[in-house]
Structure formats: C-alpha cells, structure tokens
Design an enzyme around this catalytic site. Structure first.
Site, PDB file in Angstrom:
ATOM      1  N   ASP A  31       0.833  -1.199   0.000  1.00 22.03           N
ATOM      2  CA  ASP A  31       0.000   0.000   0.000  1.00 22.03           C
ATOM      3  C   ASP A  31       0.872   1.255   0.000  1.00 22.03           C
ATOM      4  OD1 ASP A  31      -2.822   0.984   0.433  1.00 22.03           O
ATOM      5  OD2 ASP A  31      -1.889   1.911   2.175  1.00 22.03           O
ATOM      6  N   GLU A  48       1.608  -0.667  -5.052  1.00 21.10           N
ATOM      7  CA  GLU A  48       0.682   0.400  -5.418  1.00 21.10           C
ATOM      8  C   GLU A  48       1.537   1.656  -5.403  1.00 21.10           C
ATOM      9  OE1 GLU A  48      -3.124   2.983  -3.901  1.00 21.10           O
ATOM     10  OE2 GLU A  48      -1.515   2.424  -2.579  1.00 21.10           O
TER      11      GLU A  48
HETATM   12  C1  GLC Z   1      -4.303   2.966  -0.701  1.00 25.79           C
HETATM   13  C2  GLC Z   1      -5.551   2.120  -0.558  1.00 25.79           C
HETATM   14  C3  GLC Z   1      -6.670   2.985  -0.089  1.00 25.79           C
HETATM   15  C4  GLC Z   1      -6.295   3.592   1.242  1.00 25.79           C
HETATM   16  C5  GLC Z   1      -4.971   4.321   1.165  1.00 25.79           C
HETATM   17  C6  GLC Z   1      -4.424   4.632   2.533  1.00 25.79           C
HETATM   18  O1  GLC Z   1      -4.399   3.903  -1.697  1.00 25.79           O
HETATM   19  O2  GLC Z   1      -5.837   1.492  -1.782  1.00 25.79           O
HETATM   20  O3  GLC Z   1      -7.877   2.281   0.026  1.00 25.79           O
HETATM   21  O4  GLC Z   1      -7.297   4.499   1.644  1.00 25.79           O
HETATM   22  O5  GLC Z   1      -3.986   3.552   0.531  1.00 25.79           O
HETATM   23  O6  GLC Z   1      -3.936   3.490   3.154  1.00 25.79           O
END
Ligand code: GLC
Length: 546
Positions: A214, A279
């Site tokens: 994340d 991500e």
């Molecule tokens: C990422 C997740 C999202 C979350 C954010 C903070 O972007 O996909 O759902 O709110 O991180 O952890």
C-alpha cells in the site's frame, strides 16, 4: 505453522506464476459474511473458495483484515500480526490459506507500511511520551510554524483533503498523508524497518504467496520536509492532482528503494515464488520502473485503464503505453479495470445497459493482453457503482473531507436470493454493513450461474480460454495491432501458427469479423450469421485462426 505445512509443493517453474496470473481482489469486509454480523470475514472467504476456483482465477489479494479501528476500511492497522475479531482469528486465516492452496489458489495479503493506525501501540506510546522522546521518533512529529507554532509545519495536504498535519495537545504536530487516524511512520528509523521486515516474515511463515504494498511510493519524505509550494488554498489545485504526473516531496523519493532492496532477499529466501506488487505512483514510466526488478519488487500496478474513457484512441493509448512501460520495466504489465478505490467500470462507461456492455467488452480486451490481470470482486457479476447510498451510511473517511466517497464500489457481493443482502450472510441474516440495492437479485452469483450470456459465464469462459489457449500463454507472442476501421480495435497474439485475435467495437455500427477467424467467445451475441458474423456495437470477441 511453517511455510512448508501451509504451502503445497511446487516446481521451480511455478516461481513465475505471477507473470500471467489472474488475481482476484477480495475486499474482505464485503465479500462473504459467515457469522451474520453484516461484515465479510475470513471464514466467509474460505466457504466461497470453490466459487473462485470455478471462476478460474489463480490468486486472491485480500484487502487488510488486521486489527483495526476501521477508520479507513482497515488501511489503518493497529496490530500487523493479528486478525481483527470482526474478520475472525489467525486460526481462521491458517484454515483459509490451507484450503486455498489445496484448491490451487494463491494468497496475496495487503501490507500497509506508510502509516499505522492512531490506535497502534507505537502511536499511543508516542502521544504519551511527549516531544523529543524516542517514542515520537518513530513517527513524523514536528514543531509548528507561526509565532506560537499554531500553523502546520509545512504546506502538505492530505490525500483525503485538508492539511496533512494534526496538532496534539502539547503543541507538536504529526504528519498523516491520509486520515488523522493514520499517522505516517518515520522510515528513516531503524526500528520501523526492522519491524516491517519481521511482519513480512510473520505472514510468509504462514504461507502467503505475496504482498500488495500500500502506498509503496510514500514511505520516505524529502529531508527537511520542504513545502510543495502550492496548495488548494493558494491556487485552487489539490496537491494530490500531481499524483503520477509531477514531483511531490512526500512521494517517490529515491531512498524508498533501499527499503525494497532489503525486502527482496526476504521474499527470495522462501520457496514457491513469493512476490510483491507495488501500489506506486511515479512521475514517469522510468521512475515507476525503478520499483521493479530482480532486487526490488516484482510488479507495480498499471493504473492507466482506470482513467481511460470509452474510445478506441483512449484504449489503444493505454495498451501501448502500458506495454512500452513493461518493456522499460522488464516485468509484465498488471492490468486493472476496477479496484476498491475507483468507481466501478460499468458506471464509468455510462452505467445501465450501455455501461454493462462496454464493461464486458473491456474485460475481454484486458484478459487477452499479455501480463497479469487484477479483477476486483463483483466485476465478474457486472456490478455497477452504487451511487445513491445515503450520506449517513457512507464510511469512507475521504467523504467528510472532500465529499468524494469510495463506498459505492464496496457494497457487499450478492450471492443468491431475491432480497438484499442476497445471501451475503448465513441463511436468515439480513445485515450488511452497506445496503445492497433492491435491484440486484438478477446480478447474484446464483442467478447468473449457468445462465447463457450472463456476465459471470462470460468471465468463466474467458478465463478458461485464457488458461488453455496457447496464444494467450505467458510465453506466447506480444500484441500485434491489425488494420481495422475507425472506432474498432483489433490485435492478435500468436503461438506458432495459432493466432488469437481480439476485436473490440467502439464504433457506432456493427463490424464484420469473419476475416479474423472462428469466434471463441464474445461479450454479446454475434449477429448476421448467414452473411458472416457481425460484432455488435459496444462488444468484443476473441477469434481463432490455426
Ligand atoms: C491505498 C488504498 C486505499 C487507502 C490508502 C491509505 O491507496 O488502496 O484504500 O485508503 O492507501 O492506506
């Protein structure tokens, strides 16, 4: 539990499973509720594993199920080594992963390293210990600006809107790039690094096959925490709009790569091809490429499809850009049409009948492309975004700060029955943490199973062909674009003399497709059979020539 008991024996060739996998994203809270409390849980996933095997996916990515106050749907973790009681127990996790492996399904878990929950023991200790303490050093506390420190330390904005700083009663401020309940960790602190390396091992020992990292671009902040230089207040543009397009002092800093270079040997020390997908958002494909490689992570999501509009030019650009990035990166593309943060693609493409037709066509397009495809739960049912959730039921923390809410794509999955929540829980249970629309009976798994032409059967057919067809295999040829009329996309992939062509009709009129071979699967019934097959508008088909 050790890795060897939780993981079935695999061959060396399996280590590359992620290169062409179809990964199904389980938003745990909304997938299946085994105990009737209205919240999905690990036992619910376990019970539904045969459904996922029959769907034809290779792996599951589970969104966070760790101990959490659930301010941000579990992306606010209070204990990285335990399961929140609302989702079950560690024993449930072990049983679920054992069953998944027995069915040939791999399990990827979500790791949230950029921030903890404010309920994490480190943060409560930091608040109690006061300014200058070693406890505060694990987070990013700073003095405020202004005569009395009454202004935030810099101009950084939260992704969820408003300032990225919150002041505590003793006068210091702490950084939170997301909600105030998600304080950012100080990744220059050796204890933070050691802790997460241990957390990785904890889940690897329990048999997980990979991690979705994340906010993988966020952990290191520029030294001195310099201003961005503009803000919503000064020029009316939110800093987050630069995500993936420009430089921000709190994202994509060079030092972040040291973290992944330390993680990779840990992943590689376990058998069976343990992987990590980032991500990550970076300014250029070249900068994104730096997250990937033999000494860092295995994949980074390619998010371009999420922003593509329904047009041949837009889709062609997304595919060409992602394939070019993949060449730069030296890793397969990771295609994503929907996830838990974005409006569902049925709705993005126009909603209603038209949106569904287009979503089905886009899915066939995506599944014919080389690389790894990430499917978001419910897209195989053609679920639309739920746009009319009452405001008081919305739970996305971004909603209060920006008025934008991600709840509409997080509504529980309809499994069966005529009335909401459509078998989400055990028989007789009427609870679901978000209400499903009264119109979803025909979209349920049971309603679509075995129904010719249903979205579920389309996905099953496409995934079966994707697994079996030599031209879609991981070592098959790349994408060759074919001559096609305006508004029509046609590309082929080949294995020797066997050619599979995917045609997508984004024009306003049916197109003849017999020249491409024999139809294998189509997102809508083909017409004009006597005089040659025609692909209707807003539809896609796979055709084969041997
Ligand atoms: C990422 C997740 C999202 C979350 C954010 C903070 O972007 O996909 O759902 O709110 O991180 O952890």
């Amino acid at each position: 539990m050790t890795a060897s008991t939780a993981t079935p024996p695999r061959t060396a060739a399996d280590d590359d499973w992620w290169r062409s996998a179809v990964v199904y994203q389980v938003y745990v809270r909304s997938f299946a509720d085994s105990d009737g409390d209205g919240t999905g849980d690990l036992q619910g996933i376990r019970q539904r594993l045969p459904y996922l095997r029959d769907l034809g996916v290779d792996a599951l990515w589970l969104t966070p199920f760790y101990t959490s106050p659930m301010v941000d749907g579990g992306y606010d973790v209070a204990d990285y080594r335990d399961v929140d009681p609302m989702f079950g127990t560690l024993t449930d996790f072990d049983a679920m992963i054992t069953d998944a492996h027995a069915l040939g399904l791999r399990i990827i878990v979500d790791l949230v390293p950029n921030h903890t929950s404010s309920a994490h023991r480190w943060f409560t200790a930091a608040l109690a210990a006061g300014p200058g303490s070693p406890e505060r050093a694990r987070y990013l506390f700073a003095e405020g600006r202004g005569a009395h420190g009454e202004l935030p330390p810099n101009d950084w904005e939260s992704i969820f809107g408003g300032p990225a700083w919150t002041r505590v009663p003793d006068g210091e401020w702490y950084l939170h790039l997301f909600d105030p309940a998600q304080p950012d960790l100080n990744w220059r602190h050796p204890e933070v690094r050691a802790e997460f390396e241990d957390v990785l091992r904890f889940w690897l020992d329990r048999g997980v096959d990979g991690f979705r990292i994340d906010v993988a671009h966020g952990m290191i902040k520029a030294e001195g925490l310099p201003d961005v230089g503009f803000s919503t207040l000064t020029i009316g543009q939110r800093q987050v709009e630069l995500l993936g397009k420009g430089r921000l002092p709190y994202f994509d800093q060079d030092e972040v790569h040291e973290i992944y270079r330390a993680w990779r040997p840990i992943l590689d020390s376990y058998p069976g091809g343990r992987m990590a997908v980032a991500e990550a958002w970076a300014e250029t494909p070249q900068r994104l490429a730096r997250y990937i490689g033999a000494d860092e992570l295995h994949q980074a999501f390619s998010f371009d499809f999420l922003d593509a509009t329904w047009s041949a030019d837009s889709f062609r650009k997304v595919v060409d850009t992602a394939l070019a990035e993949s060449t730069v990166v030296g890793a397969p593309t990771t295609w994503v049409l929907s996830n838990h943060d974005k409006q569902r693609h049925v709705t993005r493409y126009g909603d209603g009948v038209e949106g569904l037709r287009r979503a089905r066509a886009a899915s066939l397009l995506m599944l014919a492309l080389p690389g790894c495809a990430y499917l978001y739960q419910g897209e195989e049912l053609g679920l639309p975004e739920v746009l009319d959730l009452p405001d008081e039921l919305r739970q996305d923390p971004a909603f209060l700060r920006t008025g934008e809410s991600r709840d509409g794509c997080r509504v529980p999955i309809p499994w069966s029955g005529e009335l909401a929540p459509y078998g989400f829980g055990p028989a007789g249970s009427e609870l679901s943490w978000l209400p499903a629309p009264a119109t979803w009976a025909a979209l349920s798994v049971t309603a679509q199973t075995g129904l010719p032409g249903s979205t579920l059967e389309l996905y099953r057919a496409a995934l079966r062909i994707r697994h079996e067809h030599p031209a879609l295999a991981v070592d098959a040829g790349g994408v060759t674009w074919l001559e096609s009329g305006p508004g029509v996309l046609a590309f082929s992939r080949a294995a020797g003399a066997t050619v599979l062509t995917c045609v997508v009709n984004l024009s306003g009129a049916p197109v003849p497709i017999d020249g491409y071979g024999e139809p294998l699967v189509a997102s809508e019934a083909l017409t004009g059979q006597g005089s040659g097959h025609l692909l209707p508008v807003d539809a896609a088909a796979w055709l084969e020539r041997r």
